[in-house]
Design a protein around this motif. Structure first.
Motif, PDB file in Angstrom:
ATOM      1  N   ARG A  46      -4.835  -0.928   6.703  1.00 15.54           N
ATOM      2  CA  ARG A  46      -3.715  -1.713   6.195  1.00 15.54           C
ATOM      3  C   ARG A  46      -3.207  -2.655   7.272  1.00 15.54           C
ATOM      4  NH1 ARG A  46       0.163   2.852   4.348  1.00 15.54           N
ATOM      5  NH2 ARG A  46       1.628   1.171   3.942  1.00 15.54           N
TER       6      ARG A  46
ATOM      7  N   GLY B  10       0.346  -3.878   3.679  1.00  9.76           N
ATOM      8  CA  GLY B  10      -0.625  -3.160   2.848  1.00  9.76           C
ATOM      9  C   GLY B  10      -1.979  -3.824   2.865  1.00  9.76           C
ATOM     10  N   HIS B  11      -2.507  -4.117   1.675  1.00 13.92           N
ATOM     11  CA  HIS B  11      -3.829  -4.705   1.524  1.00 13.92           C
ATOM     12  C   HIS B  11      -3.733  -6.107   0.949  1.00 13.92           C
ATOM     13  CE1 HIS B  11      -6.119  -0.587   1.367  1.00 13.92           C
ATOM     14  NE2 HIS B  11      -5.840  -0.992   2.591  1.00 13.92           N
TER      15      HIS B  11
ATOM     16  N   ALA C 264      -7.288  -5.608   4.950  1.00 14.21           N
ATOM     17  CA  ALA C 264      -5.916  -5.442   5.425  1.00 14.21           C
ATOM     18  C   ALA C 264      -5.145  -6.724   5.150  1.00 14.21           C
ATOM     19  CB  ALA C 264      -5.918  -5.118   6.912  1.00 14.21           C
TER      20      ALA C 264
ATOM     21  N   VAL D 113      -2.360   5.498   2.069  1.00 15.90           N
ATOM     22  CA  VAL D 113      -3.387   4.593   2.582  1.00 15.90           C
ATOM     23  C   VAL D 113      -3.384   4.665   4.110  1.00 15.90           C
ATOM     24  CG1 VAL D 113      -4.155   2.200   2.724  1.00 15.90           C
ATOM     25  CG2 VAL D 113      -3.180   3.078   0.592  1.00 15.90           C
TER      26      VAL D 113
ATOM     27  N   ALA E  11       0.848  -1.199   0.000  1.00 17.35           N
ATOM     28  CA  ALA E  11       0.000   0.000   0.000  1.00 17.35           C
ATOM     29  C   ALA E  11       0.878   1.241   0.000  1.00 17.35           C
ATOM     30  CB  ALA E  11      -0.918   0.002   1.220  1.00 17.35           C
TER      31      ALA E  11
ATOM     32  N   ASP F  32      -1.383  -0.461  -4.056  1.00 17.63           N
ATOM     33  CA  ASP F  32      -2.702   0.033  -3.667  1.00 17.63           C
ATOM     34  C   ASP F  32      -2.581   1.477  -3.193  1.00 17.63           C
ATOM     35  OD1 ASP F  32      -5.292   0.448  -2.593  1.00 17.63           O
ATOM     36  OD2 ASP F  32      -5.507  -1.717  -2.376  1.00 17.63           O
TER      37      ASP F  32
END
Length: 228
Positions: free
Chosen positions: A83, A93-94, A113, A78, A74, A195
């Motif tokens: 996350r 990140g995601h 997440a 974000v 991410a 992301d």
């Protein structure tokens, strides 16, 4: 408007960097947000998927699919609240959880997440699977109680395709390669290489727009000689 959004997803640009050939970025973003909030991008995407399946000689609605997840880094923009860190893949990140049909076309997507487990996310994902799916293939991360839950709650057979002990290195596994190819398709869209989205719903919409571009190109492609 459609071309503007497709350009943004494919090129990985920011909304404010929209070229002057397209409508003003604020108008394009308002169009994108309205389609996301009212479910219009989902409806548009699903209709195109039915057209592609019929073109390939299949029924519009599939009966089998493949489920998998992909962790993606991410951007700094974000928020920390959405996350997480995937210790297995070592990615912060995601995580994108998707179900595809046997052609690799997207059926349903959920972005969480990265620390959310595959089995935990699968429960919510599969309850959103409004299709005639009766058979689903998955990797070893979906073993356990999820198999029984799918059979009892959804009348769905979840079949786990595992690697055998004698496999070394990269091996193309039956069925599972289809969803891996779909993830590869998504990564061709630069906006999805990382992301950047504040809301998971926006990430999901971007994924659908990426698949819309792929399906429209597929439908516009001339048929091979001898095919009906």
């Amino acid at each position: 408007m459609l071309d503007a959004i497709r350009y943004l997803v494919a090129g990985g640009i920011s909304w404010r960097a929209m070229p002057t050939d397209f409508p003003a970025w604020g108008r394009a973003y308002a169009f994108f947000r309205r389609w996301r909030e009212h479910g219009l991008i989902t409806e548009f995407h699903d209709r195109l998927r039915g057209k592609v399946r019929e073109r390939e000689g299949r029924e519009a609605e599939p009966t089998a699919g493949i489920i998998d997840a992909q962790s993606v880094k991410a951007a700094a923009t974000v928020p920390a609240t959405s996350r997480g860190y995937d210790g297995g893949k070592k990615v912060g990140g995601h995580k994108r959880h998707i179900v595809t049909d046997t052609l690799g076309l997207l059926l349903v997507v959920a972005v969480t997440a990265a620390n959310i487990g595959d089995r935990d996310a699968a429960v919510g994902l599969l309850t959103r699977l409004h299709h005639d799916i009766c058979l689903l293939w998955a990797d070893g991360g979906y073993t356990g109680g999820l198999v029984d839950w799918c059979r009892q709650k959804l009348a769905l057979t979840l079949e786990v395709v595992k690697r055998t002990d004698d496999m070394e290195g990269f091996v193309v596994l039956p069925r599972r390669w289809v969803v891996e190819r779909t993830f590869a398709w998504l990564m061709h869209s630069r906006r999805l290489a990382r992301d950047y989205e504040t809301l998971p719903a926006t990430s999901e919409a971007m994924i659908r727009w990426s698949m819309v571009t792929r399906m429209t190109r597929r439908l516009a492609r001339p048929r091979a000689a001898g095919r009906r």
